[in-house]
Design an enzyme around this catalytic site. Structure first.
Site, PDB file in Angstrom:
ATOM      1  N   TYR A 187      16.206  29.371  11.187  1.00  0.00           N
ATOM      2  CA  TYR A 187      14.999  30.070  11.649  1.00  0.00           C
ATOM      3  C   TYR A 187      14.856  29.989  13.157  1.00  0.00           C
ATOM      4  CZ  TYR A 187      13.003  30.540   6.949  1.00  0.00           C
ATOM      5  OH  TYR A 187      12.759  30.879   5.653  1.00  0.00           O
TER       6      TYR A 187
ATOM      7  N   LYS B  43       0.843  -1.200   0.000  1.00  0.00           N
ATOM      8  CA  LYS B  43       0.000   0.000   0.000  1.00  0.00           C
ATOM      9  C   LYS B  43       0.884   1.258   0.000  1.00  0.00           C
ATOM     10  CE  LYS B  43      -0.384  -0.517   5.002  1.00  0.00           C
ATOM     11  NZ  LYS B  43      -1.109  -1.269   6.057  1.00  0.00           N
TER      12      LYS B  43
HETATM   13  C1  LIG Z   1      -0.295  -2.170   6.764  1.00  0.00           C
HETATM   14  C2  LIG Z   1      -0.834  -3.489   7.126  1.00  0.00           C
HETATM   15  C3  LIG Z   1       0.018  -4.607   7.217  1.00  0.00           C
HETATM   16  C4  LIG Z   1       1.532  -4.491   7.147  1.00  0.00           C
HETATM   17  O1  LIG Z   1       1.985  -3.993   8.382  1.00  0.00           O
HETATM   18  P1  LIG Z   1       3.559  -3.780   8.686  1.00  0.00           P
HETATM   19  O2  LIG Z   1       3.571  -3.333  10.099  1.00  0.00           O
HETATM   20  O3  LIG Z   1       4.028  -2.730   7.740  1.00  0.00           O
HETATM   21  O4  LIG Z   1       4.223  -5.070   8.454  1.00  0.00           O
HETATM   22  C5  LIG Z   1      -0.558  -5.847   7.404  1.00  0.00           C
HETATM   23  N1  LIG Z   1      -1.914  -5.981   7.551  1.00  0.00           N
HETATM   24  C6  LIG Z   1      -2.746  -4.927   7.511  1.00  0.00           C
HETATM   25  C7  LIG Z   1      -4.207  -5.137   7.688  1.00  0.00           C
HETATM   26  C8  LIG Z   1      -2.240  -3.648   7.311  1.00  0.00           C
HETATM   27  O5  LIG Z   1      -3.074  -2.599   7.288  1.00  0.00           O
END
Ligand SMILES: *Cc1c(COP(=O)(O)O)cnc(C)c1O
Length: 363
Positions: free
Chosen positions: A247, A35
């Site tokens: 800054y 994702k």
């Molecule tokens: C993002 C996600 C993962 C992966 O999680 P990581 O901590 O990046 O390994 C797995 N299952 C679901 C449902 C997620 O939303």
């Protein structure tokens, strides 16, 4: 066009990290969570690299991301974690995307729509985010899920990165009780950190994300840096003791100093919170293997580092400073900024130059 920030993505390390997880899970299939543009690495490059390594199942959040995975690999399974969006049903069918269903209304809409498309069922075991409640899941226990196209049962751990947290065992127990109702359907519980909780958390399929990309998911976890971020060095300047940097004049020099000015900032996704008001409390950067602290605030397009302790000959030769990657652990930088590697990786902006190495790509 040359940019101030250069990101190098090592696809061999990406597939190497996946392979290491495969070896940790001898009895489960190892999927990949890709994702948010494969956590910033780039779906178009990450999917072929992982598919060539043998990965057959991918998870994304959105249908749009699923389409990109499908375009990069025609014969893999693609699950949409955020479920079934009723306003783009054609996209699911056309690209063979499988929604992860998580509430009764969504399941009804999907059942009314499907012909022979498949899906996964998400059960909430204690996170109160997505997924059917335990009551609803038990009620569905008499339904022949396979007959209605449900090919995967999943849940998600809230505290897997805290191995001692009591919720881990509680979620495991609840998920086991539900999985027992649906005997014969593959089940999936573990993200990256969940894999390290032990083999009883693996079930039939594991879903690592961050561990593929170099994020720390457990104190014992080994994950190679996939992303190296380097900023162009624009100037090395001298400043006197008592002068201030950046800054707000938050950093006051305690000695005559040399300051390297780097061409990256928060507009590139390098978080402002990684800066400092004091030499000791900013993140570190590295120039040719010598590390130096950030000094003063991170600006939109610039970062200053106190390079007084780096030999002058090194600085004369250097053109780029590493912000994180092989030398500076992204997990450490994120920690200094009060966040996690996930946020750093997914926040890197489109302004940077992107270079791919390994995985059969050379640019
Ligand atoms: C993002 C996600 C993962 C992966 O999680 P990581 O901590 O990046 O390994 C797995 N299952 C679901 C449902 C997620 O939303």
């Amino acid at each position: 066009m040359p940019a101030g920030l250069r990101l190098t993505f090592d696809l061999d390390r990406l597939s190497g990290n996946w392979q290491r997880l495969v070896e940790m899970c001898p009895d489960a299939e190892c999927a990949a969570v890709v994702k948010a543009n494969a956590y910033g690495v780039g779906i178009e490059k990450a999917i072929p690299a992982l598919a060539n390594a043998g990965c057959k199942t991918f998870f994304v959040a959105l249908p749009e991301e699923g389409v990109k995975v499908r375009n990069a690999a025609s014969d893999v399974d693609v699950y949409i974690l955020n479920g079934f969006f009723a306003d783009c049903t054609d996209v699911y069918r056309q690209h063979r995307l499988m929604p992860v269903l998580g509430n009764p209304g969504e399941i009804r809409r999907w059942l009314a729509w499907r012909s022979d498309d498949n899906a996964a069922l998400h059960i909430d075991t204690g996170m109160n985010r997505l997924g059917l409640s335990m009551e609803d899941a038990r009620r569905m226990g008499d339904v022949d899920l396979r007959a209605v196209g449900i090919h995967l049962l999943m849940s998600h751990l809230a505290c897997a990165d805290m191995p001692r947290h009591v919720l881990n065992a509680a979620q495991l127990e609840r998920f086991r009780s539900i999985a027992a109702l649906y005997d014969g359907i593959p089940a999936s519980l573990a993200n990256s950190a969940g894999i390290h909780l032990g083999q009883h958390y693996h079930f039939g399929l594991v879903r690592p994300g961050i561990a593929l990309y170099g994020g720390a998911s457990h104190p014992d976890a080994k994950s190679d840096a996939v992303v190296t971020a380097e900023a162009r060095i624009l100037q090395i300047r001298k400043a006197e003791m008592g002068e201030t940097v950046g800054y707000g004049a938050t950093a006051i020099l305690g000695r005559e100093s040399r300051i390297a000015v780097l061409a990256a900032g928060y507009a590139d996704g390098y978080l402002r919170a990684a800066g400092s008001g004091h030499p000791a409390d900013g993140a570190r950067i590295s120039i040719a293997g010598h590390d130096a602290p950030i000094i003063g605030r991170v600006s939109m397009d610039l970062i200053a580092a106190d390079v007084t302790d780096i030999p002058e000959q090194v600085l004369e030769q250097a053109e780029w400073a590493e912000l994180f990657g092989e030398t500076i652990d992204i997990n450490e930088t994120a920690n200094v900024a009060g966040t996690i590697a996930y946020e750093f990786l997914t926040g890197l902006s489109g302004r940077a130059e992107r270079i791919y190495v390994g995985g059969g790509f050379s640019s």
